[in-house]
Motif scaffolding. Structure first.
Motif, PDB file in Angstrom:
ATOM      1  N   ARG A 368       0.829  -1.204   0.000  1.00 43.63           N
ATOM      2  CA  ARG A 368       0.000   0.000   0.000  1.00 43.63           C
ATOM      3  C   ARG A 368       0.864   1.255   0.000  1.00 43.63           C
ATOM      4  O   ARG A 368       0.453   2.318  -0.442  1.00 43.63           O
ATOM      5  CB  ARG A 368      -0.910   0.011   1.221  1.00 43.63           C
ATOM      6  N   GLY A 369       2.079   1.107   0.553  1.00 44.34           N
ATOM      7  CA  GLY A 369       2.985   2.259   0.624  1.00 44.34           C
ATOM      8  C   GLY A 369       3.325   2.835  -0.732  1.00 44.34           C
ATOM      9  O   GLY A 369       3.616   4.026  -0.860  1.00 44.34           O
ATOM     10  N   ILE A 370       3.294   1.986  -1.782  1.00 44.04           N
ATOM     11  CA  ILE A 370       3.592   2.482  -3.128  1.00 44.04           C
ATOM     12  C   ILE A 370       2.568   3.533  -3.535  1.00 44.04           C
ATOM     13  O   ILE A 370       2.917   4.582  -4.094  1.00 44.04           O
ATOM     14  CB  ILE A 370       3.599   1.321  -4.145  1.00 44.04           C
ATOM     15  N   HIS A 371       1.300   3.252  -3.247  1.00 47.67           N
ATOM     16  CA  HIS A 371       0.248   4.203  -3.606  1.00 47.67           C
ATOM     17  C   HIS A 371       0.375   5.481  -2.792  1.00 47.67           C
ATOM     18  O   HIS A 371       0.153   6.582  -3.298  1.00 47.67           O
ATOM     19  CB  HIS A 371      -1.121   3.555  -3.395  1.00 47.67           C
ATOM     20  N   MET A 372       0.750   5.327  -1.517  1.00 42.45           N
ATOM     21  CA  MET A 372       0.955   6.499  -0.668  1.00 42.45           C
ATOM     22  C   MET A 372       2.121   7.335  -1.193  1.00 42.45           C
ATOM     23  O   MET A 372       2.053   8.564  -1.253  1.00 42.45           O
ATOM     24  CB  MET A 372       1.245   6.054   0.767  1.00 42.45           C
ATOM     25  N   ARG A 373       3.194   6.650  -1.592  1.00 41.51           N
ATOM     26  CA  ARG A 373       4.370   7.339  -2.134  1.00 41.51           C
ATOM     27  C   ARG A 373       4.014   8.103  -3.400  1.00 41.51           C
ATOM     28  O   ARG A 373       4.407   9.259  -3.580  1.00 41.51           O
ATOM     29  CB  ARG A 373       5.468   6.320  -2.414  1.00 41.51           C
ATOM     30  N   GLN A 374       3.251   7.462  -4.282  1.00 40.85           N
ATOM     31  CA  GLN A 374       2.861   8.097  -5.534  1.00 40.85           C
ATOM     32  C   GLN A 374       1.969   9.307  -5.283  1.00 40.85           C
ATOM     33  O   GLN A 374       2.107  10.352  -5.930  1.00 40.85           O
ATOM     34  CB  GLN A 374       2.130   7.097  -6.433  1.00 40.85           C
ATOM     35  N   LEU A 375       1.063   9.168  -4.311  1.00 29.61           N
ATOM     36  CA  LEU A 375       0.164  10.270  -3.968  1.00 29.61           C
ATOM     37  C   LEU A 375       0.948  11.461  -3.445  1.00 29.61           C
ATOM     38  O   LEU A 375       0.728  12.609  -3.851  1.00 29.61           O
ATOM     39  CB  LEU A 375      -0.861   9.802  -2.928  1.00 29.61           C
ATOM     40  N   LEU A 376       1.898  11.209  -2.549  1.00 29.65           N
ATOM     41  CA  LEU A 376       2.726  12.292  -1.999  1.00 29.65           C
ATOM     42  C   LEU A 376       3.554  12.955  -3.090  1.00 29.65           C
ATOM     43  O   LEU A 376       3.712  14.174  -3.114  1.00 29.65           O
ATOM     44  CB  LEU A 376       3.645  11.739  -0.904  1.00 29.65           C
ATOM     45  N   PHE A 377       4.097  12.143  -3.993  1.00 31.86           N
ATOM     46  CA  PHE A 377       4.920  12.681  -5.079  1.00 31.86           C
ATOM     47  C   PHE A 377       4.093  13.618  -5.960  1.00 31.86           C
ATOM     48  O   PHE A 377       4.534  14.708  -6.331  1.00 31.86           O
ATOM     49  CB  PHE A 377       5.483  11.529  -5.915  1.00 31.86           C
ATOM     50  N   ASN A 378       2.869  13.190  -6.286  1.00 30.11           N
ATOM     51  CA  ASN A 378       1.997  14.006  -7.130  1.00 30.11           C
ATOM     52  C   ASN A 378       1.569  15.296  -6.442  1.00 30.11           C
ATOM     53  O   ASN A 378       1.419  16.340  -7.073  1.00 30.11           O
ATOM     54  CB  ASN A 378       0.760  13.211  -7.541  1.00 30.11           C
TER      55      ASN A 378
END
Length: 577
Positions: A368-378
């Motif tokens: 799930r952290g991948i989606h969190m990382r992508q969200l923060l990056f965006n």
């Protein structure tokens, strides 16, 4: 006594035991060799079954990038730990506490969103009664965390985010001493490194959290911007870049030359023309290779890294060139970087397994952290394309400027203009009562690295950085009215202030009392000719006096000057009886 028969029997027995022992040892060694061969064969067989690392993934690239960023952070925090107290500490030349207080007054007297937006720093939330301890704590924590990542190759978003916040906190209160372009470049590079990592997991190869391909391309975009910015600012700047003569001067007039600079300066004219043309190719043409497929992208990576290595060898440009190597590493995938990792080692083996699983249609399930990382990056990454490209295309291109207060997106460039002669400010002091007395003996202070004593060999310190020495290079082609901090240093020298003297290599009045007067002299410096009589006498430099940089000053005469600028007046320490 033993008879001859008994003696023969004993010797024969000993020989037999030796033979048996030798046979046993030989058999043991043979068994051991056999075991080793079997073990080696097993590893080799396993590697053959797994195959070789294939292109297209960036697991090993992430490890190399994270370790490289950690190395730069470690150097930067080391510089901060050794110099911050003298520059921005309680008794520093520009105390950060005074700066924060002025920001606080400017935003209405409160530490709130306005203050944090104007000067983002965790120092707002720390106890200001001992600012030196705060500065040391930030630097030490940064050194520990970056050292951990450097040694282990493991990091997560928490660690990399903490490093970014810590260094950001120093840069934003560093004022003039942190005004160099590589500070913003490190912050942008460090910010991108946060999104290479998993959120929590600490592992070199976190199987369920692959590196973001978008992040890899953002690193590549960074090296393209850095090089194009540097190349375009040169073409639009000093005429010598267009007539190919800039390298005739660069080695001698750069901020802090090293011993190699001395010899490169005397290269033939055609070599300097070749250097300048090569510079234009590397900065203006090679970056576009990034977009021409895997092989050409790697070609650009190799070119940029070799270029930075040459710059490292030919001058002391702080950690700038080391830092510029970092985004160039993103031009390489796992296959091209596999040689850096031990064959059969954990990281390489894990990558092979992941690639084989993906090939078989069984890739590891992402966290799930991948989606969190992508969200923060965006959310946190602004649109980097438009403002940067517009600046690169503009005839009024600016360099080393940030597009946002967090320094996430910046413009870069270096040596848009080249100074054609080297001048230096030399501090001198005297014990004489009258500075105009022709019999007065003026003795020179020596800095840690910048040219002073003509017999001293140029230093070799890259990637380390003496901030005061660099600022003295800028001061030399300005006036002391434009660089008032030079007079601040003079006042501190009049009091034999240990804080400022710790930034210098030689105090001529050590254990001799305090100087009565200090002055600044302006000199023109040139490299001596290798093989000349001057060089034979041990002279690396030749110099000629231009005139006074600032007139002789004493403590009493500086009282009003210091008060008008809210600087604490230096006191002369009392001698112990």
């Amino acid at each position: 006594m033993c008879n001859s028969s008994d003696s023969y029997s004993w010797e024969s027995s000993v020989r037999k035991r030796r033979v048996y022992s030798s046979k046993a040892e030989s058999e043991t060694e043979a068994d051991s060799s056999k075991d080793n061969a079997e073990t080696s064969s097993k590893h080799t067989g396993k590697e053959k079954r797994l195959g070789s690392v294939r292109p297209g993934t960036y697991w090993l690239t992430r490890v190399v990038l994270l370790r490289s960023v950690a190395f730069i952070y470690f150097v930067a925090f080391s510089v901060a730990y050794n110099q911050n107290k003298q520059l921005i500490g309680e008794r520093g030349l520009m105390p950060c506490k005074s700066y924060l207080n002025s920001v606080k007054r400017y935003v209405g007297g409160k530490i709130g969103v306005a203050a944090l937006t104007y000067t983002p720093s965790i120092l707002w939330f720390m106890d200001w009664t001992d600012m030196d301890a705060n500065l040391d704590l930030i630097a030490l924590v940064g050194m520990v965390l970056s050292g951990f990542v450097l040694l282990t190759g493991m990091a997560n978003m928490i660690i990399m985010g903490t490093l970014w916040v810590l260094y950001h906190s120093l840069v934003n209160v560093g004022q003039l001493w942190y005004s160099f372009g590589w500070e913003s470049q490190l912050l942008e590079t460090g910010f991108l490194a946060i999104f290479l990592c998993p959120v929590w997991t600490l592992s070199q190869i976190p199987r369920r959290c692959p590196p973001s391909l978008i992040c890899i391309w953002t690193f590549r975009w960074l090296i393209v911007r850095i090089m194009l910015g540097a190349g375009l600012i040169k073409i639009r700047g000093d005429k010598c870049w267009r007539d190919l003569t800039c390298m005739d001067y660069h080695y001698e007039t750069q901020p802090v030359p090293n011993p190699v600079s001395y010899y490169l300066h005397r290269s033939p004219w055609w070599f300097h023309r070749f250097e300048t043309l090569s510079n234009h190719f590397i900065e203006l043409i090679a970056p576009f290779f990034t977009f021409l497929g895997r092989r050409m992208c790697m070609v650009n990576g190799v070119i940029q890294i070799l270029f930075q290595v040459v710059l490292i060898l030919s001058g002391n440009l702080s950690f700038l060139n080391w830092l510029t190597i970092v985004p160039s590493l993103a031009c390489f995938d796992d296959k091209s970087l596999a040689f850096l990792f031990r064959s059969g080692g954990g990281a390489k083996k894990t990558v092979l397994e992941i690639q084989n699983e993906a090939r078989a249609g069984r890739p590891p399930k992402p966290t799930r952290g991948i989606h969190m990382r992508q969200l923060l990056f965006n959310k946190m990454c602004p649109d980097t394309f438009i403002p940067v490209v517009m600046n690169l295309l503009s005839s009024r291109q600016v360099m080393n400027t940030s597009f946002d207060p967090l320094r996430i997106v910046n413009t870069y460039g270096a040596f848009g203009s080249i100074t054609k002669e080297r001048t230096e400010v030399i501090f001198q002091g005297t014990l004489a009562k009258d500075p105009k007395d022709p019999e007065a003996i003026w003795e020179e202070y020596q800095f840690l690295c910048k040219p002073g004593d003509v017999n001293r060999r140029p230093c070799l310190i890259s990637p380390y950085h003496y901030r005061l020495d660099w600022l003295m290079w800028f001061a030399a082609f300005q006036t002391y009215e434009q660089s008032e901090w030079v007079i601040h240093i003079a006042g501190r020298l009049l009091a034999n202030d240990s804080t400022v003297l710790s930034l210098m290599d030689h105090n001529p009045f050590q254990d001799r009392g305090t100087p009565r007067w200090v002055r600044g002299e302006h000199f023109r410096y040139k490299f001596s000719q290798p093989g000349s009589s001057s060089a034979a006498q041990g002279k690396w430099w030749l110099r000629k006096r231009i005139g006074a940089y600032f007139p002789p000053v004493d403590l009493e005469g500086l009282r009003g000057y210091f008060q008008s600028r809210n600087w604490p007046h230096p006191h002369i320490p009392q001698k112990k009886s």
